[in-house]
Design an enzyme around this catalytic site. Structure first.
Site, PDB file in Angstrom:
ATOM      1  N   HIS A  38     -65.383 -11.286  41.362  1.00  7.76           N
ATOM      2  CA  HIS A  38     -65.008 -10.788  40.030  1.00  7.76           C
ATOM      3  C   HIS A  38     -64.952 -11.883  38.963  1.00  7.76           C
ATOM      4  O   HIS A  38     -64.593 -11.599  37.832  1.00  7.76           O
ATOM      5  CB  HIS A  38     -63.652 -10.094  40.099  1.00  7.76           C
ATOM      6  CG  HIS A  38     -62.508 -11.040  40.369  1.00  7.76           C
ATOM      7  ND1 HIS A  38     -62.105 -11.376  41.626  1.00  7.76           N
ATOM      8  CD2 HIS A  38     -61.705 -11.727  39.531  1.00  7.76           C
ATOM      9  CE1 HIS A  38     -61.091 -12.224  41.570  1.00  7.76           C
ATOM     10  NE2 HIS A  38     -60.825 -12.473  40.297  1.00  7.76           N
TER      11      HIS A  38
HETATM   12  C1  UD1 Z   1     -57.782 -11.277  35.658  1.00  4.04           C
HETATM   13  C2  UD1 Z   1     -57.416 -12.754  35.599  1.00  4.04           C
HETATM   14  C3  UD1 Z   1     -58.055 -13.482  36.776  1.00  4.04           C
HETATM   15  C4  UD1 Z   1     -57.712 -12.808  38.087  1.00  4.04           C
HETATM   16  C5  UD1 Z   1     -58.057 -11.321  38.034  1.00  4.04           C
HETATM   17  C6  UD1 Z   1     -57.541 -10.687  39.288  1.00  4.04           C
HETATM   18  C7  UD1 Z   1     -57.148 -13.720  33.346  1.00  4.04           C
HETATM   19  C8  UD1 Z   1     -57.772 -14.590  32.331  1.00  4.04           C
HETATM   20  N1  UD1 Z   1     -57.934 -13.379  34.399  1.00  4.04           N
HETATM   21  O1  UD1 Z   1     -59.184 -11.177  35.502  1.00  4.04           O
HETATM   22  O2  UD1 Z   1     -57.573 -14.822  36.815  1.00  4.04           O
HETATM   23  O3  UD1 Z   1     -58.441 -13.421  39.118  1.00  4.04           O
HETATM   24  O4  UD1 Z   1     -57.396 -10.722  36.907  1.00  4.04           O
HETATM   25  O5  UD1 Z   1     -58.042  -9.437  39.545  1.00  4.04           O
HETATM   26  O6  UD1 Z   1     -56.019 -13.345  33.220  1.00  4.04           O
HETATM   27  N2  UD1 Z   1     -60.020  -3.413  34.056  1.00  4.04           N
HETATM   28  C9  UD1 Z   1     -59.922  -2.117  34.470  1.00  4.04           C
HETATM   29  N3  UD1 Z   1     -58.743  -1.698  35.024  1.00  4.04           N
HETATM   30  C10 UD1 Z   1     -57.661  -2.501  35.159  1.00  4.04           C
HETATM   31  C11 UD1 Z   1     -57.766  -3.821  34.699  1.00  4.04           C
HETATM   32  C12 UD1 Z   1     -58.954  -4.260  34.162  1.00  4.04           C
HETATM   33  O7  UD1 Z   1     -60.875  -1.346  34.374  1.00  4.04           O
HETATM   34  O8  UD1 Z   1     -56.618  -2.060  35.671  1.00  4.04           O
HETATM   35  C13 UD1 Z   1     -61.316  -3.891  33.490  1.00  4.04           C
HETATM   36  C14 UD1 Z   1     -61.394  -3.829  31.985  1.00  4.04           C
HETATM   37  O9  UD1 Z   1     -62.689  -3.468  31.640  1.00  4.04           O
HETATM   38  C15 UD1 Z   1     -61.150  -5.267  31.574  1.00  4.04           C
HETATM   39  C16 UD1 Z   1     -61.738  -6.048  32.729  1.00  4.04           C
HETATM   40  O10 UD1 Z   1     -61.492  -5.258  33.881  1.00  4.04           O
HETATM   41  O11 UD1 Z   1     -61.732  -5.607  30.356  1.00  4.04           O
HETATM   42  C17 UD1 Z   1     -61.130  -7.419  32.915  1.00  4.04           C
HETATM   43  O12 UD1 Z   1     -59.714  -7.338  33.047  1.00  4.04           O
HETATM   44  P1  UD1 Z   1     -58.784  -8.604  32.693  1.00  4.04           P
HETATM   45  O13 UD1 Z   1     -57.394  -8.394  33.157  1.00  4.04           O
HETATM   46  O14 UD1 Z   1     -58.952  -8.990  31.268  1.00  4.04           O
HETATM   47  O15 UD1 Z   1     -59.437  -9.781  33.507  1.00  4.04           O
HETATM   48  P2  UD1 Z   1     -59.872  -9.834  35.040  1.00  4.04           P
HETATM   49  O16 UD1 Z   1     -61.324 -10.082  35.089  1.00  4.04           O
HETATM   50  O17 UD1 Z   1     -59.303  -8.662  35.753  1.00  4.04           O
HETATM   51  N1  UDP Z   2     -56.903  -7.475  47.023  1.00  2.00           N
HETATM   52  C1  UDP Z   2     -56.624  -6.135  47.315  1.00  2.00           C
HETATM   53  N2  UDP Z   2     -57.622  -5.207  47.212  1.00  2.00           N
HETATM   54  C2  UDP Z   2     -58.895  -5.545  46.852  1.00  2.00           C
HETATM   55  C3  UDP Z   2     -59.171  -6.903  46.563  1.00  2.00           C
HETATM   56  C4  UDP Z   2     -58.151  -7.834  46.643  1.00  2.00           C
HETATM   57  O1  UDP Z   2     -55.495  -5.810  47.680  1.00  2.00           O
HETATM   58  O2  UDP Z   2     -59.746  -4.653  46.778  1.00  2.00           O
HETATM   59  C5  UDP Z   2     -55.802  -8.458  47.091  1.00  2.00           C
HETATM   60  C6  UDP Z   2     -56.037  -9.664  47.947  1.00  2.00           C
HETATM   61  O3  UDP Z   2     -55.698  -9.425  49.291  1.00  2.00           O
HETATM   62  C7  UDP Z   2     -55.124 -10.684  47.313  1.00  2.00           C
HETATM   63  C8  UDP Z   2     -55.155 -10.314  45.847  1.00  2.00           C
HETATM   64  O4  UDP Z   2     -55.654  -8.995  45.786  1.00  2.00           O
HETATM   65  O5  UDP Z   2     -53.796 -10.530  47.799  1.00  2.00           O
HETATM   66  C9  UDP Z   2     -56.061 -11.271  45.090  1.00  2.00           C
HETATM   67  O6  UDP Z   2     -56.328 -10.783  43.813  1.00  2.00           O
HETATM   68  P1  UDP Z   2     -57.682 -11.062  43.043  1.00  2.00           P
HETATM   69  O7  UDP Z   2     -58.779 -11.411  43.964  1.00  2.00           O
HETATM   70  O8  UDP Z   2     -57.868  -9.903  42.142  1.00  2.00           O
HETATM   71  O9  UDP Z   2     -57.271 -12.292  42.125  1.00  2.00           O
HETATM   72  P2  UDP Z   2     -57.328 -13.882  42.289  1.00  2.00           P
HETATM   73  O10 UDP Z   2     -56.533 -14.244  43.510  1.00  2.00           O
HETATM   74  O11 UDP Z   2     -58.752 -14.275  42.365  1.00  2.00           O
HETATM   75  O12 UDP Z   2     -56.716 -14.387  41.033  1.00  2.00           O
END
Ligand code: UD1
Ligand code: UDP
Length: 359
Positions: A205
């Site tokens: 992601h």
């Molecule tokens: C965020 C964090 C990243 C983390 C990730 C975990 C920042 C800068 N990034 O990235 O460090 O690894 O979360 O998953 O804070 N969206 C949905 N549903 C949701 C949430 C998001 O559809 O519940 C979609 C939206 O289109 C949104 C995009 O995901 O624009 C990105 O969401 P955002 O929280 O801004 O950043 P992540 O890529 O999720």
């Molecule tokens: N995770 C989950 N379901 C998924 C993918 C990840 O429960 O489909 C959990 C994973 O086990 C870990 C956490 O989400 O505990 C990590 O989050 P993510 O990869 O979104 O963020 P990051 O750690 O890269 O910031």
């Protein structure tokens, strides 16, 4: 009851870090409040974790949602300022490196409220990652810094952080994993997802992998090469979903793409996998403890201990397919080192330090 500790949480990786800290503070009778910024809002990115990890429902959800970095961070700061002024906590705890963490750190420090950072000191030294900016600012503003690994302490010391404010506590995400372990059922997860034979779990992601359509097209070619080796199951993060699907992710018969999974389902699948391909921070750590070969599709990691004391290796689109093929041929390791203090007791150590701060 007045709030002693206010936790700020916002996105999927925060929740498994928060759970053991909240539980340990509750055992010690500390009055707590959970503020959810709403950065993640889909049930499968948020609420399911509260149910599965036995976390109390947040006291407040600020409903911030998605947006550009500036929009999301600014909206979060404005809303948090009101929440902090209303609760008047004696300590604010923030987790990890997401935008909600950064926003909370800036607001807490401008209001003069003591700030603790759980997972302080991690560094990728890659300023193209938004998380690296968030880590640097949050650590600089924190009064109490909880480190998950020894390298993190070195980074903080070199940046001039007072050693007395740094506490080496271990990894709360691993507390959650070890607590969940008896509930994991890889065979059931495998059957429910219709997987037969060996399989690889993928989670990708990061903007560096899924934002640019050319990168996504190249990534899908690599995923199809994995699927030539074994079933490839990918719970797809909403960030890259449309681009991956448009690039033909599911056109290979051995690619299984799902919605994001709940924690127990996901970790069950990972625990039974022959290999994991990821760019997730948390997944690098979980595979380290589960002993699953992990291939991290990034040029760097802020979690080098997962390489030196775990099962992780950094790979590129060019190197990953032969690396995964070799892991499938070799089978899962039977013995591997694990990082110091990743033992299931980080939450208790953090709570002990917090109690001293509040005394
Ligand atoms: C965020 C964090 C990243 C983390 C990730 C975990 C920042 C800068 N990034 O990235 O460090 O690894 O979360 O998953 O804070 N969206 C949905 N549903 C949701 C949430 C998001 O559809 O519940 C979609 C939206 O289109 C949104 C995009 O995901 O624009 C990105 O969401 P955002 O929280 O801004 O950043 P992540 O890529 O999720
Ligand atoms: N995770 C989950 N379901 C998924 C993918 C990840 O429960 O489909 C959990 C994973 O086990 C870990 C956490 O989400 O505990 C990590 O989050 P993510 O990869 O979104 O963020 P990051 O750690 O890269 O910031």
């Amino acid at each position: 009851m007045s709030t002693a500790v206010l936790h700020v949480t916002g996105a999927r990786p925060n929740f498994p870090k928060l759970a053991p800290v909240q539980a340990a503070l509750a055992e010690r009778g500390v009055a707590q409040r959970i503020v959810h910024t709403g950065q993640h809002y889909d049930d499968r990115m948020s609420d399911i974790f509260f149910r599965e990890l036995e976390l109390p429902r947040p006291d407040v959800n600020l409903g911030i949602g998605s947006g550009s970095h500036a929009e999301q961070t600014a909206r979060t700061m404005i809303a948090l300022e009101g929440a902090f002024l209303e609760a008047e906590p004696r300590l604010i705890l923030v987790y990890g490196d997401i935008n909600s963490t950064l926003a909370a750190a800036v607001v807490a420090s401008k209001l003069g409220i003591p700030l603790g950072h759980v997972e302080a000191g991690l560094r990728s030294f890659d300023m193209t990652m938004p998380e690296e900016i968030n880590r640097l600012v949050t650590d600089r503003l924190s009064n109490v810094l909880f480190a998950t690994s020894e390298d993190a302490i070195g980074h903080l010391e070199r940046e001039g952080v007072d050693r007395d404010t740094i506490h080496f506590v271990g990894n709360p995400m691993i507390d959650t994993l070890l607590k969940a372990r008896p509930r994991l059922d890889p065979a059931r997860a495998k059957a429910e997802h219709g997987i037969e034979g060996p399989y690889i779990v993928g989670t990708l992601h990061r903007p560096s992998n899924v934002d640019d359509p050319d990168d996504v097209a190249a990534l899908v070619r690599v995923i199809h090469a994995f699927a030539d080796l074994a079933t490839f199951v990918m719970p797809v993060h909403p960030r890259g979903r449309d681009r991956l699907v448009d690039a033909g992710l599911t056109s290979h018969p051995r690619v299984i793409a799902t919605d994001p999974l709940g924690y127990l389902d996901f970790v069950s699948l990972v625990s039974g996998a022959d290999a994991v391909v990821t760019d997730s921070g948390g997944v690098q750590e979980e595979t380290t403890i589960l002993g699953v070969p992990c291939f991290t599709m990034r040029p760097n990691t802020e979690r080098p201990v997962t390489i030196t004391h775990g099962t992780n290796q950094l790979v590129t689109r060019e190197s990953v397919v032969p690396a995964v093929a070799a892991a499938l041929a070799a089978g899962r390791p039977t013995a591997w080192p694990t990082p110091a203090l990743w033992d299931g007791h980080a939450g208790e150590r953090i709570a002990d330090v917090v109690q001293c701060q509040l005394a």
